[in-house]
Design an enzyme around this catalytic site. Structure first.
Site, PDB file in Angstrom:
ATOM      1  N   GLY A   1       0.801  -1.208   0.000  1.00  7.70           N
ATOM      2  CA  GLY A   1       0.000   0.000   0.000  1.00  7.70           C
ATOM      3  C   GLY A   1       0.838   1.265   0.000  1.00  7.70           C
ATOM      4  O   GLY A   1       2.058   1.222   0.120  1.00  7.70           O
ATOM      5  N   ASP A   2       0.171   2.387  -0.175  1.00  3.62           N
ATOM      6  CA  ASP A   2       0.807   3.716  -0.133  1.00  3.62           C
ATOM      7  C   ASP A   2       1.816   3.918  -1.257  1.00  3.62           C
ATOM      8  O   ASP A   2       2.772   4.686  -1.118  1.00  3.62           O
ATOM      9  CB  ASP A   2       1.501   3.949   1.219  1.00  3.62           C
ATOM     10  CG  ASP A   2       0.584   3.666   2.399  1.00  3.62           C
ATOM     11  OD1 ASP A   2      -0.529   4.221   2.411  1.00  3.62           O
ATOM     12  OD2 ASP A   2       0.975   2.896   3.293  1.00  3.62           O
TER      13      ASP A   2
ATOM     14  N   GLN B   1      -5.536  -0.546  -1.017  1.00  2.00           N
ATOM     15  CA  GLN B   1      -4.511  -1.390  -0.419  1.00  2.00           C
ATOM     16  C   GLN B   1      -3.580  -1.926  -1.521  1.00  2.00           C
ATOM     17  O   GLN B   1      -3.321  -1.215  -2.466  1.00  2.00           O
ATOM     18  CB  GLN B   1      -5.115  -2.507   0.430  1.00  2.00           C
ATOM     19  CG  GLN B   1      -5.735  -2.025   1.733  1.00  2.00           C
ATOM     20  CD  GLN B   1      -7.114  -1.403   1.553  1.00  2.00           C
ATOM     21  OE1 GLN B   1      -7.984  -1.978   0.935  1.00  2.00           O
ATOM     22  NE2 GLN B   1      -7.289  -0.226   2.084  1.00  2.00           N
TER      23      GLN B   1
ATOM     24  N   GLY C   1       8.431  13.177  -8.178  1.00  4.34           N
ATOM     25  CA  GLY C   1       8.110  14.187  -7.168  1.00  4.34           C
ATOM     26  C   GLY C   1       6.676  14.035  -6.713  1.00  4.34           C
ATOM     27  O   GLY C   1       5.893  13.279  -7.306  1.00  4.34           O
TER      28      GLY C   1
END
Length: 422
Positions: free
Chosen positions: A10-11, A223, A412
């Site tokens: 995740g993330d 997720q 970025g």
């Protein structure tokens, strides 16, 4: 139908990528999870975290779907909608958001049960977001829950109250300090009334009709692959299918309709909560990357665990999802390091073993390969041709190891800070 998936824990930056490409689609559809998701999107120098709402909500002309495979907390959903309208007054979610009648409700006591199990030593503690997701899915499987379409039934309130009373009594008997029951019910049913302003329908029929008409769909997962209920690092996983096959079942679309499968991965690894994380860094470098990469949960604010890129896990995720293009993020965070590491395989008793973190033997050790680091001012890079050679070598190494091209490179945090590689 194209699919966007996270390939790690995740993330990985799914929200940003979906926000970037969703303007190319007619429909953006969430197929799993609930308010435990946290897709961060930056627009007009402001950042917002979407939990239930698909990331295509900002695109004019894009229809957004909350699919059957999701679970919806109406209280959280109401707050998210109101927050979205404050963030951008031009957004009219009631006009371009459709919710599946077959998606399941997250009830107020589901959240309380999550907290109870996380804090009770009689249960395995896995570090959930305590949003009631697991409880909603488990009661769905037990056939003890209510669906979105049930809110139109005459006996809906009676059915929900029956469940709430049962759960409330269980928690009270367990010694949990509970909020006022009447207040709990009132907030929930008020949010359900708010929900009724949205178009709730059989989204499977809507989506398949759209495909017949030649419309394009972007399926959005929450997720990630290594948190999949079947294929992840069980029991430290989410409660739904996070894979490409989960997109088909969660939306009711045939696998024959799938086109591109975009897999999102960081140039290193992170995860939140407990569970296997063999390449985790416990030193100052890990702390440095956490700060530099702003590695704190977009939904909870919890600091993420940091580790080197895990190739066996990534290769596995690419394989089971049939990824056609890799989207690599956070390469800029590693900039300035003299060398970067990737785990190429694991060893047990001195011999190489073919496995992943999902079923890693207790004493298995990650074997790291060190590659030359890169150093660049990524704010000045607008073209693939001026990327540092060390970074392009890193990308070529990943392509050779994974057997899939790197289609996009994020350089970025900004929405436009992403390069199309091919």
């Amino acid at each position: 139908m194209d699919i966007v998936l996270g390939l790690q824990w995740g993330d990985e930056g799914k929200g940003k990528f979906i926000d970037l490409i969703s303007e190319n689609y007619d429909i953006a559809a969430r197929f799993n999870g609930g308010a435990n998701a946290g897709h961060s999107i930056k627009r007009n120098d402001k950042r917002i975290t979407l939990k239930m709402i698909p990331s295509g909500i900002f695109m004019e002309g894009v229809q957004n779907i909350i699919g059957t495979g999701t679970v919806l907390d109406p209280v959280s959903f109401k707050k998210e909608i109101l927050n979205l309208q404050v963030f951008d007054e031009s957004i009219q979610p009631a006009k371009n958001l459709i919710i599946s009648k077959k998606a399941h409700f997250v009830l107020p006591t589901h959240k309380l049960l999550d907290v109870y199990m996380e804090e009770n030593p009689a249960y395995t503690t896995i570090g959930t977001t305590k949003n009631g997701i697991a409880q909603a899915y488990s009661n769905k499987i037990l056939r003890q829950n209510v669906r979105i379409g049930d809110m139109y039934s005459l006996d809906f309130k009676e059915r929900v109250e029956h469940i709430l009373v049962r759960d409330y009594q269980f928690l009270a008997d367990g010694g949990m300090k509970l909020p006022d029951f009447e207040t709990l019910c009132e907030e929930f049913f008020d949010a359900v009334e708010f929900l009724k302003q949205f178009n709730c329908t059989e989204t499977e029929l809507f989506l398949n009709k759209a495909l017949v008409e030649g419309k394009t769909i972007l399926a959005e997962g929450s997720q990630a692959a290594m948190l999949d209920i079947d294929h992840g690092t069980y029991p430290y996983v989410t409660s739904s299918s996070t894979t490409a096959s989960g997109a088909c079942s969660g939306l009711g679309v045939s696998p024959k309709k799938i086109g591109e499968i975009f897999g999102i991965a960081k140039a290193y690894c992170t995860r939140v909560g407990n569970g296997e994380f063999p390449t985790e860094l416990f030193d100052e470098l890990g702390d440095e990357l956490r700060i530099k990469g702003n590695e704190f949960g977009s939904n909870t604010g919890r600091p993420r665990r940091i580790g080197w890129l895990d190739l066996p896990a990534l290769r596995y995720a690419v394989m089971i999802n049939g990824v056609t293009q890799l989207v690599l993020t956070k390469a800029d965070v590693l900039s300035g390091l003299k060398s970067v590491a990737v785990c190429t395989h694991y060893e047990l008793k001195g011999g190489a073993i073919e496995t992943t973190a999902a079923v890693l033997p207790e004493n298995a050790k990650p074997v790291l390969k060190w590659l030359d680091g890169w150093n660049a001012d990524f704010s000045a890079i607008s073209d693939v041709s001026i990327l540092p050679k060390e970074l392009t070598d890193f990308l070529s190494f990943l392509e050779a190891e994974l057997g899939v091209p790197v289609g996009y490179l994020s350089i970025g945090p900004g929405r436009e800070e992403i390069l199309k590689m091919k």
